[in-house]
Enzyme design. Structure first.
Site, PDB file in Angstrom:
ATOM      1  N   ALA A  20       0.844  -1.191   0.000  1.00 33.29           N
ATOM      2  CA  ALA A  20       0.000   0.000   0.000  1.00 33.29           C
ATOM      3  C   ALA A  20       0.883   1.246   0.000  1.00 33.29           C
ATOM      4  O   ALA A  20       1.832   1.345   0.775  1.00 33.29           O
ATOM      5  CB  ALA A  20      -0.897  -0.013   1.240  1.00 33.29           C
ATOM      6  N   CYS A 102      -2.926  -7.846   6.524  1.00 35.04           N
ATOM      7  CA  CYS A 102      -2.700  -6.447   6.902  1.00 35.04           C
ATOM      8  C   CYS A 102      -2.919  -6.247   8.404  1.00 35.04           C
ATOM      9  O   CYS A 102      -3.978  -6.578   8.938  1.00 35.04           O
ATOM     10  CB  CYS A 102      -3.618  -5.515   6.100  1.00 35.04           C
ATOM     11  SG  CYS A 102      -3.313  -3.795   6.512  1.00 35.04           S
ATOM     12  N   ASP A 204      11.623 -10.948   5.246  1.00 38.90           N
ATOM     13  CA  ASP A 204      13.058 -10.742   5.455  1.00 38.90           C
ATOM     14  C   ASP A 204      13.947 -11.224   4.316  1.00 38.90           C
ATOM     15  O   ASP A 204      15.101 -11.593   4.557  1.00 38.90           O
ATOM     16  CB  ASP A 204      13.525 -11.399   6.768  1.00 38.90           C
ATOM     17  CG  ASP A 204      12.823 -10.820   7.983  1.00 38.90           C
ATOM     18  OD1 ASP A 204      12.166  -9.773   7.841  1.00 38.90           O
ATOM     19  OD2 ASP A 204      12.924 -11.423   9.062  1.00 38.90           O
ATOM     20  N   ARG A 227      10.216  -5.042   1.527  1.00 43.75           N
ATOM     21  CA  ARG A 227      11.091  -3.926   1.908  1.00 43.75           C
ATOM     22  C   ARG A 227      12.449  -3.956   1.225  1.00 43.75           C
ATOM     23  O   ARG A 227      13.050  -2.906   0.990  1.00 43.75           O
ATOM     24  CB  ARG A 227      11.250  -3.900   3.434  1.00 43.75           C
ATOM     25  CG  ARG A 227       9.954  -3.485   4.146  1.00 43.75           C
ATOM     26  CD  ARG A 227      10.029  -3.797   5.623  1.00 43.75           C
ATOM     27  NE  ARG A 227      10.210  -5.237   5.830  1.00 43.75           N
ATOM     28  CZ  ARG A 227      10.520  -5.785   6.993  1.00 43.75           C
ATOM     29  NH1 ARG A 227      10.685  -5.032   8.045  1.00 43.75           N
ATOM     30  NH2 ARG A 227      10.656  -7.094   7.094  1.00 43.75           N
TER      31      ARG A 227
HETATM   32  C1  FMN Z   1       4.773   0.098   3.455  1.00 43.40           C
HETATM   33  C2  FMN Z   1       4.196  -1.281   3.421  1.00 43.40           C
HETATM   34  C3  FMN Z   1       2.973  -1.508   2.809  1.00 43.40           C
HETATM   35  C4  FMN Z   1       2.414  -2.790   2.766  1.00 43.40           C
HETATM   36  N1  FMN Z   1       1.219  -2.996   2.123  1.00 43.40           N
HETATM   37  C5  FMN Z   1       0.707  -4.255   2.022  1.00 43.40           C
HETATM   38  C6  FMN Z   1      -0.487  -4.517   1.289  1.00 43.40           C
HETATM   39  O1  FMN Z   1      -1.104  -3.617   0.698  1.00 43.40           O
HETATM   40  N2  FMN Z   1      -0.932  -5.799   1.255  1.00 43.40           N
HETATM   41  C7  FMN Z   1      -0.276  -6.837   1.879  1.00 43.40           C
HETATM   42  O2  FMN Z   1      -0.708  -7.976   1.805  1.00 43.40           O
HETATM   43  N3  FMN Z   1       0.866  -6.610   2.566  1.00 43.40           N
HETATM   44  C8  FMN Z   1       1.372  -5.373   2.634  1.00 43.40           C
HETATM   45  N4  FMN Z   1       2.569  -5.168   3.277  1.00 43.40           N
HETATM   46  C9  FMN Z   1       3.323  -6.329   3.782  1.00 43.40           C
HETATM   47  C10 FMN Z   1       4.317  -6.840   2.731  1.00 43.40           C
HETATM   48  O3  FMN Z   1       3.647  -7.250   1.560  1.00 43.40           O
HETATM   49  C11 FMN Z   1       5.164  -8.007   3.275  1.00 43.40           C
HETATM   50  O4  FMN Z   1       4.305  -9.050   3.649  1.00 43.40           O
HETATM   51  C12 FMN Z   1       6.008  -7.607   4.487  1.00 43.40           C
HETATM   52  O5  FMN Z   1       6.614  -6.338   4.316  1.00 43.40           O
HETATM   53  C13 FMN Z   1       7.111  -8.654   4.757  1.00 43.40           C
HETATM   54  O6  FMN Z   1       7.992  -8.749   3.673  1.00 43.40           O
HETATM   55  P1  FMN Z   1       9.497  -8.117   3.722  1.00 43.40           P
HETATM   56  O7  FMN Z   1      10.151  -8.719   4.935  1.00 43.40           O
HETATM   57  O8  FMN Z   1      10.120  -8.554   2.423  1.00 43.40           O
HETATM   58  O9  FMN Z   1       9.341  -6.647   3.868  1.00 43.40           O
HETATM   59  C14 FMN Z   1       3.106  -3.884   3.361  1.00 43.40           C
HETATM   60  C15 FMN Z   1       4.349  -3.652   3.974  1.00 43.40           C
HETATM   61  C16 FMN Z   1       4.900  -2.386   4.012  1.00 43.40           C
HETATM   62  C17 FMN Z   1       6.235  -2.193   4.672  1.00 43.40           C
END
Ligand code: FMN
Length: 324
Positions: A20, A102, A204, A227
């Site tokens: 988002a 979420c 991660d 991220r």
């Molecule tokens: C700024 C931000 C916005 C996110 N928006 C969504 C979203 O719209 N839908 C969703 O399922 N997860 C959302 N997430 C979660 C990510 O899709 C993901 O599951 C989470 O960041 C873990 O992955 P990572 O460790 O690679 O960051 C969001 C995460 C962040 C940081």
């Protein structure tokens, strides 16, 4: 290294996350250009689609984008979800993901997103109705559980599979954790063992090596990156290269400069200059992070008022890095 979600062929096991406020059209175009196999939109509200909200319609506009792109829906009203699914299908969307992860208080208070992990009955009705309402594949994105005492990813994944989920993404954190602490990859492994559909592991993955470790430790079909891609779309291609045994290359300063500027220009093209340069402030900070003078330039970028001014600053920043 290609794989399928039903009839949809995906070129490599690298998936960009629904984000988002981030995974807009510009981000998605860049993710694709940098070698990502499957791409997600930002989450969009079922009610926004049903009521014809203009902003929601914009969020789901995939015009000019290379497939496969999955549109992520959130909500908990089964009827509205079914309707929203049909609207997306009629607009030519080929893949839908359902958000059960979420953690935002506003969403959870409405019983949506990760709150559905704690309400399997409603989750089943909501997801089941969505699946039955469309002919295109529907996937689901879940967390480890809602709280540490309610770890139910395996049960939820099984339920959703039995209702017709074509793939499951597992983020190895509980709702309580939001995005803190480390993701539990063992829960991903447990879900892989429990279902037959492809499992996308999430949490991660910040490097090609981490992606390889996640696949090795969990047996997941693909990895989702969120991220790690901020200011760093190269990570998608680097992971794809590493997993395929190809040499991983690092972006040059010229490439960093050109990509940051291209990102900015795309956002401005799709959203206009005023909104575009405002939204790009945080993204530019990510592109510049870790390089000399980043803090100073971040402030200058934040104060720039026009596209040309912002481009000039970004150009100056990266050209300086290359010179030194
Ligand atoms: C700024 C931000 C916005 C996110 N928006 C969504 C979203 O719209 N839908 C969703 O399922 N997860 C959302 N997430 C979660 C990510 O899709 C993901 O599951 C989470 O960041 C873990 O992955 P990572 O460790 O690679 O960051 C969001 C995460 C962040 C940081």
């Amino acid at each position: 290294m290609n794989w399928n979600i039903e009839n949809i062929r995906i070129e490599n096991p690298v998936v960009s996350a629904p984000l988002a406020g981030i995974s807009d059209k510009a981000y998605r175009i860049l993710a694709r250009e940098h070698g990502c196999g499957l791409i997600h939109t930002e989450m969009v509200s079922e009610m926004g689609l049903v009521y014809g909200n203009k902003k929601t319609a914009e969020l789901t506009d995939l015009d000019g984008e290379m497939q496969p792109v999955s549109v992520q829906l959130f909500g908990s009203d089964p009827h509205a979800l079914g309707k929203a699914g049909r609207i997306l299908q009629e607009r030519g969307v080929r893949l839908i993901d359902f958000n059960m992860g979420c953690p935002a208080p506003k969403i959870v208070r409405n019983g949506e997103g990760s709150a559905l992990m704690a309400n399997p009955e409603l989750a089943s009705r909501a997801f089941g109705t969505l699946v039955e309402s469309v002919d295109i594949p529907v996937t689901v994105k879940i967390r480890k559980g809602f709280t540490p005492d309610q770890i139910n990813a395996v049960d939820i994944a099984r339920r959703m599979e039995s209702l017709g989920a074509s793939a499951v993404t597992v983020h190895g954190r509980t709702r309580d954790q939001f995005y803190s602490g480390t993701a539990d990859w063992d829960i991903i492994r447990q879900v892989v063992q429990a279902v037959r559909v492809p499992v996308i592991g999430n949490g991660d993955v910040f490097s090609p090596e981490a992606a390889e470790d996640m696949i090795r430790q969990t047996g997941c079909t693909a990895v989702m990156v969120a991220r790690g891609s901020f200011g760093n779309p190269w990570l998608f291609g680097q992971i794809a290269d590493h997993l395929a045994g190809r040499v991983v290359s690092l972006p040059s300063m010229d490439s960093r400069r050109d990509t940051a500027i291209r990102h900015l220009e795309l956002v401005v093209r799709f959203k206009g200059e005023t909104i575009g340069i405002k939204e790009m402030r945080k993204q530019m900070a990510w592109y510049m992070k870790g390089f000399r003078g980043a803090a100073v330039y971040r402030d200058r970028v934040n104060n720039s008022r026009t596209l040309d001014e912002m481009i000039a600053l970004v150009r100056e920043f990266f050209d300086r890095q290359a010179e030194e």
